[in-house]
Each structure stands twice: as C-alpha cells, then as structure tokens.
Design an enzyme around this catalytic site. Structure first.
Site, mmCIF file in Angstrom:
data_model
loop_
_atom_site.group_PDB
_atom_site.id
_atom_site.type_symbol
_atom_site.label_atom_id
_atom_site.label_comp_id
_atom_site.label_asym_id
_atom_site.label_seq_id
_atom_site.Cartn_x
_atom_site.Cartn_y
_atom_site.Cartn_z
ATOM 1 N N GLY A 129 -7.230 -0.852 8.186
ATOM 2 C CA GLY A 129 -7.543 -1.599 7.153
ATOM 3 C C GLY A 129 -8.560 -0.679 6.208
ATOM 4 O O GLY A 129 -8.781 0.503 6.557
ATOM 5 N N ASP A 131 -9.867 3.728 -2.012
ATOM 6 C CA ASP A 131 -11.264 4.010 -1.198
ATOM 7 C C ASP A 131 -11.664 5.232 -1.167
ATOM 8 O O ASP A 131 -12.754 5.566 -0.503
ATOM 9 C CB ASP A 131 -11.198 3.295 -0.189
ATOM 10 C CG ASP A 131 -10.010 3.547 0.860
ATOM 11 O OD1 ASP A 131 -9.384 4.459 0.313
ATOM 12 O OD2 ASP A 131 -10.210 2.939 2.010
ATOM 13 N N HIS A 153 0.958 -1.365 0.031
ATOM 14 C CA HIS A 153 -0.201 -0.135 -0.023
ATOM 15 C C HIS A 153 0.872 1.244 0.147
ATOM 16 O O HIS A 153 1.169 1.765 1.107
ATOM 17 C CB HIS A 153 -1.061 0.044 1.019
ATOM 18 C CG HIS A 153 -0.630 -0.207 2.490
ATOM 19 N ND1 HIS A 153 0.466 0.018 3.100
ATOM 20 C CD2 HIS A 153 -1.017 -1.486 3.268
ATOM 21 C CE1 HIS A 153 0.602 -0.508 4.600
ATOM 22 N NE2 HIS A 153 -0.483 -1.409 4.544
ATOM 23 N N ASP A 194 -7.057 -4.189 0.903
ATOM 24 C CA ASP A 194 -6.504 -4.193 2.206
ATOM 25 C C ASP A 194 -7.708 -4.402 3.218
ATOM 26 O O ASP A 194 -8.071 -3.647 4.377
ATOM 27 C CB ASP A 194 -5.814 -3.027 2.724
ATOM 28 C CG ASP A 194 -5.066 -3.164 4.289
ATOM 29 O OD1 ASP A 194 -4.842 -4.105 4.489
ATOM 30 O OD2 ASP A 194 -4.609 -2.049 4.684
ATOM 31 N N ARG A 208 14.495 16.626 0.376
ATOM 32 C CA ARG A 208 15.867 16.530 0.782
ATOM 33 C C ARG A 208 15.949 15.051 1.301
ATOM 34 O O ARG A 208 17.047 14.273 1.171
ATOM 35 C CB ARG A 208 16.435 17.418 1.921
ATOM 36 C CG ARG A 208 16.517 18.810 1.471
ATOM 37 C CD ARG A 208 17.216 19.490 2.456
ATOM 38 N NE ARG A 208 17.427 20.938 2.088
ATOM 39 C CZ ARG A 208 16.851 21.904 2.382
ATOM 40 N NH1 ARG A 208 15.791 21.699 3.399
ATOM 41 N NH2 ARG A 208 17.130 23.110 1.960
#
Length: 405
Positions: A328, A266, A234, A292, A245
């Site tokens: 999730g 989602d 993910h 997920d 940087r």
C-alpha cells in the site's frame, strides 16, 4: 495489502479515535479573489458562494466576504481506493477506529472516500462489509471496495496467498449481499476461473468491476472489458509489464475508452514517465488518482503488523519486511495533487479532474460532488500559491479551518 489491518507503529501510541465531525460550522459567505477551478476551466479572481451545505449562485444578504487572493479553490478530493490512515485501518478495528482514519484523510482534503478491504476469509470480509455498510448509510464513506481475495497469486503484492481464491460468482455475490447495497467496487483477476461471469454479475448489480492484481493477457483483458469491467486497479502495479510482443493488460486498459485507470501518484509506485504515458493515452478524463493508503498515512514511519506479515514504513514508503513488496502507500490526496501540478507538470485542471470529477462520475455522484457548481455540496479545498493545503470544507462545514477573516 493483507488480511489483517495494521495495529499501529510499535512503540508509538495512536491518538484516541475521533469521530470525523468538523469543528466549525460555516455561515453564509463568499470566498473571493482566488483561482477557482471550474469544469469549464480556471477563473482568475473568481469567487465561490457558500450557503449552508451547498454552493449557490447568489450570495445571501448576510453573507460574509472573505479575501482569498493568491489562493486556489478546487473541489473536494475523492478517493475510490483507500485502506486506512492515522494509524487506523478500514479492514479491522472498531467503528471509532474507522472514523479516525476517515477524519485523517478529510484533514488532507479527501471529502468523499470509498473504504477498501484487503484479502481475508470470506466470513471475515462479510462481517467487515456489514460494519462499513453502516458507515456508508450514515454518509461517512461513499461505499465499499473489495480488493481481494479474487486476485492472482502471481500478482498478489502484499496480499496473503493462502487466503486467495478464484472469483466464483457465488462468493462474489456473498460479498455484494453482505454490503447491503453499499458495494462500490470489486477488484478481480478476471482471467481466473469464474472471472468473466463475476464481471457480468457485478455489472448487473451496479457494482464496478475493476481489473487488478492480474496476470491476464491482452486478449483476456479485452474480454473482461467487453464483459463489463470499467476500472483498472492501480494501473501498472500488480500486473504484467507492457511488452512489444505480449502487450498484456496495460495496453488494453489504456486504449479502451470504457476504462478509468487508477494511478498512485506518490513517486514510489510509478515513474513520472508512466504517469505521463497514462495521461497521454487514456486522456485526463479517464484518470483517477487514488492513495491505496494503509494505516501509516498521516501517521508516520515505524513497524506495522499486517496479519502474519510485518511491514516497515521508512521515509513514507511501506514495504513487507519479508520480501520487500510494496504494501500500500502512506499517500494523502493533497500530496498527490501537489506532486501532479508541480513535479509532474500536469495541468491544474487535469489534476482536479483526476482527483474530483472523474471519480465522482465513476461512483455516480457527480450530481452532488466533484465540481464547484451551484446546487452541489459545499465540498472544497483551499490551497495557497504553492499548492499547499490551507483549508478543507465538507458540506459547508470546516474540517480544516484556514482561520480566514
């Protein structure tokens, strides 16, 4: 996610577990007149021929033609990162509970699914791997994904910190062995002690090493990719943000052609601009949409128990009650697809690649699934003109019957 699965919304009775056997056997037939998405592009007024469990090039004499004008036919969706659904978890519960979760996602177009675990103690994870490997051997799931416990406490998300551990290759090997050849992927914070050696071990055993829940620098991420990591768990979530940087892992994962990036589309996990950034810099052939998903996917709002942690799902968003971390998602792949092509303006062909072809290739299953080509499994999704799901076919059998005549 956590070390224990959701037990179901409080005060709400979860439906009895249902084995994911489709209710209606399809006979030889031709779906005709739809927009059919093929690897070479979209064919208008196209057709797909189904004979038994396979897609074929020629229609049998007894094939029935079904008019599906004003519809879309796309390959069955593939989810390589999924923890449960329908009130059931892949991390705990009975075989029937797991099958009920699989059935829930099949009804939303996911015809191939990898079952993901969450952080737990090693013995518990090994036991769960044994159960899931039996389902993989039966063809109910396409493999096992271990998300945790080898992740960074700095980027743990909803995982239980007390159960996290460094990715010692011996521990990683224990889980691989427990999966009996069905381990598909392991998510690691590769900057932790033993991380690079574990990546090499996974690569040697044909298991995907995924970089995620990580606090790695850009340089450390490059090292992990060179060691054999091929997936970003993910992307953007549970990792340092992109800096001018200190570019961190995101820049390294986006720029390397060896990496497939997971995205949770989602509307909560990612800003639309981040989604577009991933597609533009990784390219459509390196994106895999995932859910997920946790137990509430396809089930509803409410309070859930994730081990010692309480999770509240409100308006489809799952968050820890204490601390508010996202726990999730409640996403299903049909929603991810519709959002991509309607709100995010992703070309239909690119969305199909992210939901079907790319994950199939990653899992080594593209010879069987992931596209609508003769000889492949008859796994497909039927959508109307507004991209709402109307039917799901898996191995030639209707999981969700569109009741077409």
């Amino acid at each position: 996610m956590s070390d224990s699965a959701a037990q179901g919304a409080r005060g709400t009775a979860r439906p009895a577990p249902t084995h994911p056997q489709p209710p209606h056997k399809a006979h030889p037939y031709v779906l005709e007149g739809a927009n059919v998405v093929l690897p070479t592009g979209t064919v208008k007024n196209g057709r797909v021929i189904i004979d038994g469990t396979k897609i074929t090039a020629n229609a049998p004499e007894n094939a029935h033609t079904i008019d599906v004008r004003d519809h879309w036919v796309v390959p069955g969706f593939i989810d390589i990162h999924n923890h449960g659904g329908g009130g059931a978890s892949f991390t705990s519960g009975t075989v029937d509970d797991v099958l009920h979760g699989i059935r829930t996602h099949r009804l939303h177009g996911t015809t191939t699914l990898v079952a993901s675990t969450v952080t737990g103690d090693m013995d518990g994870l090994a036991h769960r791997a044994g159960l899931l490997s039996e389902l993989a051997e039966q063809g109910d799931v396409a493999g096992i994904h271990f998300e945790g416990p080898f992740i960074s406490p700095c980027r743990k998300g909803a995982h239980t910190e007390e159960l996290l551990r460094d990715p010692d290759p011996a521990d990683v090997r224990k889980l691989i062995d427990a999966a009996r050849g069905r381990a598909a992927m392991v998510t690691l914070a590769t900057e932790l002690p033993g991380g690079l050696d574990s990546v090499r071990l996974l690569a040697e055993h044909g298991v995907i090493a995924a970089i995620g829940h990580t606090d790695a620098t850009y340089e450390q991420t490059v090292q992990a990719i060179d060691a054999g990591a091929t997936v970003a768990t993910h992307l953007f979530n549970a990792m340092p943000p992109l800096g001018h940087r200190e570019p961190g892992p995101i820049a390294a994962l986006l720029e390397d052609e060896r990496i497939t990036v997971e995205l949770i589309n989602d509307g909560t996990h990612l800003h639309p601009a981040s989604l577009q950034l991933a597609f533009r810099h990784a390219g459509a052939d390196r994106v895999a949409f995932i859910t997920d998903a946790m137990d509430a996917a396809g089930f509803g709002d409410g309070l859930y128990s994730l081990g010692p942690q309480a999770v509240e799902v409100v308006d489809g968003v799952a968050r820890l009650v204490e601390g508010g971390s996202i726990a999730g998602s409640t996403l299903t792949q049909d929603r991810a697809f519709k959002r991509a092509v309607t709100l995010d303006r992703i070309p239909v062909e690119d969305a199909v690649a992210a939901l079907s072809a790319n994950p199939a290739k990653l899992l080594g299953l593209y010879d069987r699934v992931g596209s609508l080509e003769p000889g492949k499994d008859a796994d497909l999704v039927l959508l109307d003109a507004d991209f709402d799901l109307k039917g799901v076919l898996r191995k030639g059998e209707w999981v969700k019957d569109p009741q077409l005549t």
